[in-house]
Design a protein around this motif. Structure first.
Motif, mmCIF file in Angstrom:
data_model
loop_
_atom_site.group_PDB
_atom_site.id
_atom_site.type_symbol
_atom_site.label_atom_id
_atom_site.label_comp_id
_atom_site.label_asym_id
_atom_site.label_seq_id
_atom_site.Cartn_x
_atom_site.Cartn_y
_atom_site.Cartn_z
ATOM 1 N N TYR A 94 -37.396 27.439 -5.363
ATOM 2 C CA TYR A 94 -37.698 28.793 -5.816
ATOM 3 C C TYR A 94 -36.440 29.652 -5.829
ATOM 4 O O TYR A 94 -36.195 30.415 -6.760
ATOM 5 C CB TYR A 94 -38.754 29.436 -4.915
ATOM 6 C CG TYR A 94 -39.091 30.836 -5.353
ATOM 7 C CD1 TYR A 94 -39.956 31.032 -6.416
ATOM 8 C CD2 TYR A 94 -38.514 31.946 -4.739
ATOM 9 C CE1 TYR A 94 -40.247 32.297 -6.853
ATOM 10 C CE2 TYR A 94 -38.809 33.218 -5.163
ATOM 11 C CZ TYR A 94 -39.672 33.390 -6.221
ATOM 12 O OH TYR A 94 -39.954 34.646 -6.668
ATOM 13 N N SER A 97 -34.421 28.566 -9.010
ATOM 14 C CA SER A 97 -34.931 28.589 -10.389
ATOM 15 C C SER A 97 -35.924 29.703 -10.661
ATOM 16 O O SER A 97 -36.667 29.633 -11.613
ATOM 17 C CB SER A 97 -35.586 27.245 -10.701
ATOM 18 O OG SER A 97 -36.706 27.074 -9.862
ATOM 19 N N ARG A 98 -35.933 30.762 -9.820
ATOM 20 C CA ARG A 98 -37.011 31.741 -9.977
ATOM 21 C C ARG A 98 -36.915 32.519 -11.293
ATOM 22 O O ARG A 98 -37.908 33.006 -11.788
ATOM 23 C CB ARG A 98 -37.010 32.699 -8.808
ATOM 24 C CG ARG A 98 -35.707 33.431 -8.658
ATOM 25 C CD ARG A 98 -35.680 34.195 -7.378
ATOM 26 N NE ARG A 98 -34.314 34.525 -7.010
ATOM 27 C CZ ARG A 98 -33.972 35.180 -5.934
ATOM 28 N NH1 ARG A 98 -34.897 35.558 -5.089
ATOM 29 N NH2 ARG A 98 -32.723 35.444 -5.667
ATOM 30 N N ARG A 99 -35.701 32.618 -11.849
ATOM 31 C CA ARG A 99 -35.586 33.373 -13.099
ATOM 32 C C ARG A 99 -36.130 32.615 -14.303
ATOM 33 O O ARG A 99 -36.425 33.215 -15.329
ATOM 34 C CB ARG A 99 -34.126 33.719 -13.377
ATOM 35 C CG ARG A 99 -33.625 34.853 -12.525
ATOM 36 C CD ARG A 99 -32.120 34.946 -12.593
ATOM 37 N NE ARG A 99 -31.624 35.657 -11.415
ATOM 38 C CZ ARG A 99 -31.617 36.986 -11.313
ATOM 39 N NH1 ARG A 99 -32.045 37.725 -12.303
ATOM 40 N NH2 ARG A 99 -31.181 37.557 -10.226
ATOM 41 N N TYR A 100 -36.199 31.287 -14.178
ATOM 42 C CA TYR A 100 -36.524 30.470 -15.352
ATOM 43 C C TYR A 100 -37.949 29.946 -15.339
ATOM 44 O O TYR A 100 -38.375 29.286 -16.270
ATOM 45 C CB TYR A 100 -35.546 29.294 -15.456
ATOM 46 C CG TYR A 100 -34.124 29.722 -15.271
ATOM 47 C CD1 TYR A 100 -33.498 30.478 -16.263
ATOM 48 C CD2 TYR A 100 -33.404 29.408 -14.124
ATOM 49 C CE1 TYR A 100 -32.200 30.913 -16.107
ATOM 50 C CE2 TYR A 100 -32.102 29.832 -13.957
ATOM 51 C CZ TYR A 100 -31.505 30.596 -14.944
ATOM 52 O OH TYR A 100 -30.225 31.024 -14.791
ATOM 53 N N ALA A 101 -38.656 30.199 -14.264
ATOM 54 C CA ALA A 101 -40.004 29.630 -14.175
ATOM 55 C C ALA A 101 -40.941 30.643 -13.544
ATOM 56 O O ALA A 101 -40.503 31.547 -12.826
ATOM 57 C CB ALA A 101 -39.985 28.353 -13.340
ATOM 58 N N SER A 102 -42.225 30.505 -13.839
ATOM 59 C CA SER A 102 -43.206 31.375 -13.210
ATOM 60 C C SER A 102 -43.897 30.606 -12.094
ATOM 61 O O SER A 102 -43.539 29.473 -11.789
ATOM 62 C CB SER A 102 -44.216 31.869 -14.246
ATOM 63 O OG SER A 102 -45.065 30.825 -14.620
ATOM 64 N N PHE A 103 -44.919 31.218 -11.510
ATOM 65 C CA PHE A 103 -45.567 30.589 -10.365
ATOM 66 C C PHE A 103 -46.328 29.325 -10.748
ATOM 67 O O PHE A 103 -46.712 28.550 -9.870
ATOM 68 C CB PHE A 103 -46.501 31.584 -9.691
ATOM 69 C CG PHE A 103 -45.765 32.685 -8.993
ATOM 70 C CD1 PHE A 103 -44.939 32.399 -7.927
ATOM 71 C CD2 PHE A 103 -45.890 33.997 -9.409
ATOM 72 C CE1 PHE A 103 -44.249 33.404 -7.284
ATOM 73 C CE2 PHE A 103 -45.202 35.007 -8.769
ATOM 74 C CZ PHE A 103 -44.376 34.712 -7.711
ATOM 75 N N ILE A 104 -46.537 29.105 -12.051
ATOM 76 C CA ILE A 104 -47.238 27.883 -12.467
ATOM 77 C C ILE A 104 -46.436 26.663 -12.038
ATOM 78 O O ILE A 104 -46.976 25.699 -11.493
ATOM 79 C CB ILE A 104 -47.464 27.901 -13.991
ATOM 80 C CG1 ILE A 104 -48.421 29.026 -14.365
ATOM 81 C CG2 ILE A 104 -48.019 26.567 -14.455
ATOM 82 C CD1 ILE A 104 -48.544 29.263 -15.835
ATOM 83 N N SER A 105 -45.115 26.711 -12.272
ATOM 84 C CA SER A 105 -44.265 25.579 -11.890
ATOM 85 C C SER A 105 -44.351 25.313 -10.404
ATOM 86 O O SER A 105 -44.520 24.165 -9.973
ATOM 87 C CB SER A 105 -42.813 25.869 -12.264
ATOM 88 O OG SER A 105 -42.690 26.018 -13.636
ATOM 89 N N LEU A 108 -47.643 23.817 -9.363
ATOM 90 C CA LEU A 108 -47.727 22.389 -9.680
ATOM 91 C C LEU A 108 -46.882 21.575 -8.705
ATOM 92 O O LEU A 108 -47.333 20.559 -8.168
ATOM 93 C CB LEU A 108 -47.251 22.144 -11.109
ATOM 94 C CG LEU A 108 -48.281 22.401 -12.191
ATOM 95 C CD1 LEU A 108 -47.626 22.367 -13.554
ATOM 96 C CD2 LEU A 108 -49.367 21.362 -12.125
ATOM 97 N N LEU A 109 -45.637 22.018 -8.485
ATOM 98 C CA LEU A 109 -44.772 21.314 -7.532
ATOM 99 C C LEU A 109 -45.401 21.320 -6.148
ATOM 100 O O LEU A 109 -45.358 20.323 -5.431
ATOM 101 C CB LEU A 109 -43.398 21.982 -7.486
ATOM 102 C CG LEU A 109 -42.504 21.734 -8.687
ATOM 103 C CD1 LEU A 109 -41.294 22.640 -8.626
ATOM 104 C CD2 LEU A 109 -42.057 20.286 -8.717
ATOM 105 N N ASN A 154 -49.921 33.953 -10.975
ATOM 106 C CA ASN A 154 -49.242 34.887 -11.879
ATOM 107 C C ASN A 154 -50.030 36.184 -12.010
ATOM 108 O O ASN A 154 -49.486 37.280 -11.951
ATOM 109 C CB ASN A 154 -49.096 34.253 -13.267
ATOM 110 C CG ASN A 154 -47.918 33.313 -13.337
ATOM 111 O OD1 ASN A 154 -47.180 33.177 -12.376
ATOM 112 N ND2 ASN A 154 -47.748 32.672 -14.461
ATOM 113 N N VAL B 16 -44.479 38.462 -14.286
ATOM 114 C CA VAL B 16 -44.298 37.006 -14.307
ATOM 115 C C VAL B 16 -45.206 36.423 -15.377
ATOM 116 O O VAL B 16 -46.415 36.655 -15.359
ATOM 117 C CB VAL B 16 -44.636 36.414 -12.931
ATOM 118 C CG1 VAL B 16 -44.417 34.923 -12.937
ATOM 119 C CG2 VAL B 16 -43.779 37.056 -11.877
ATOM 120 N N ASP B 22 -42.103 26.167 -17.313
ATOM 121 C CA ASP B 22 -43.459 25.845 -16.856
ATOM 122 C C ASP B 22 -44.093 24.801 -17.755
ATOM 123 O O ASP B 22 -44.726 23.855 -17.284
ATOM 124 C CB ASP B 22 -44.328 27.102 -16.851
ATOM 125 C CG ASP B 22 -43.834 28.107 -15.851
ATOM 126 O OD1 ASP B 22 -43.355 27.681 -14.800
ATOM 127 O OD2 ASP B 22 -43.936 29.303 -16.129
#
Lengths: 181, 140
Positions: A94, A97-105, A108-109, A154, B16, B22
């Protein structure tokens, strides 16, 4: 700092409540969890320090298993290993990579790391071949529930947490707090 | 003031939303699940390397699951007949009354026992590694 600690406690309480609550939802497979209690943990990635998040996770696991009646039995160890692996693995991811992904990633991880930790612990108790089959079931369902949880996280973040922070009901960690401490 | 607390902490001032990464991660996960299931289905159809362990009141017998054969086991009431065929086994004849053991049908998975209590004969497949990972009870 006091308000920050109260925020951590609030998060831990909400997470533990959801952990207990989701055990009331009937589910056909005993190992499967909806992972509702992970929504606070995932959104908490953006607010708290590592040790506070660790406290939230540990509190959640202990309280949820206490109320389910499986404390000090092997589901507790399975859940604990899954949760610890999740928090240890996703926290640095997190930060990077927090700027490039939302909480969905991260959801899933998180589902994946939960499953890996659970399965690693389950190999101690269950024959290997059976673990692979349970693992397939867990991972495939984990993708579905992880994605749904990510979307929910999100929405919760945008709708609730941003406002709570704005009105200072929740105080996130910042460097300023460290100097006060 | 609005959003300021979030900015110095998160680097997130925008709401977000679903981002390209994603989508990539979701796709990768679905791919992994599909590959994993394909791998599991293929490896499972090949492996028939277990050992059939039969317990009778007098002795314990072990047979390889890879050879087809019929086995006659003397029990308390008479002889039970177990057949191994295509990596599966079945109690095809038993002198007992209820024939619960015969109604278990064909078994191909390890550690699923077929037991005839009146005749004191039981049979199950163990893994070829002869592992000690045997559990006798699981509770949630």
């Amino acid at each position: 700092m006091k308000q920050y600690r109260q925020s951590v406690a609030f998060y831990a309480a909400v997470s533990a409540f959801l952990g207990v609550f989701e055990s009331f939802i009937p589910i056909p497979v005993p190992f499967l969890r909806l992972g509702l209690s992970n929504i606070p943990v995932i959104t908490g990635l953006s607010l708290f320090r590592f040790r506070d998040l660790l406290f939230i996770v540990l509190f959640k696991v202990v309280i949820a298993h206490l109320f389910r009646g499986s404390l000090f039995s092997y589901p507790f160890l399975v859940g604990l290993s899954g949760n610890l692996l999740f928090i240890i693995a996703v926290w640095p991811l997190y930060r990077v990579s927090r700027r490039y992904a939302s909480f969905i990633s991260y959801s899933l991880l998180g589902a994946l790391f939960h499953n890996i930790g659970q399965l690693a612990m389950a190999t101690l108790f269950i024959p290997y071949q059976a673990v692979l089959w349970i693992g397939l079931l867990l991972v495939s369902l984990g993708v579905v529930t992880g994605f749904i949880n990510g979307v929910l996280a999100n929405r919760v973040y945008n709708g609730i947490i941003v406002r709570l922070v704005e009105y200072r009901r929740i105080v996130p960690f910042s460097e300023r707090l460290r100097s006060i401490e | 003031m609005r959003g300021e607390n979030l900015r110095d902490l998160n680097g997130i001032t925008q709401p977000v939303r679903f981002k390209p990464l994603d989508g990539i991660i979701t796709g990768a996960f679905i791919l992994v699940v599909i590959l994993f299931s394909i791998f599991l289905f293929f490896t499972n159809s090949k492996g028939q390397t277990g050992v059939l362990v039969i317990q009778s009141p007098d002795a314990e017998y072990r047979f390889s699951m890879s050879e087809d054969r019929k086995i006659e086991i003397p029990g308390r009431l008479g002889s039970s007949v177990i057949e191994i065929h295509d990596g599966r086994f079945c109690m095809i004849h038993s002198p007992c009354q209820n024939h619960i053991c015969m109604n278990m049908g064909w078994i191909s998975y390890p550690n699923i026992p077929v037991i005839c209590l009146p005749n004191r004969v039981s049979a199950r497949i163990t893994d070829s590694q002869e592992s000690e990972q045997q559990f006798d009870g699981l509770s949630r």
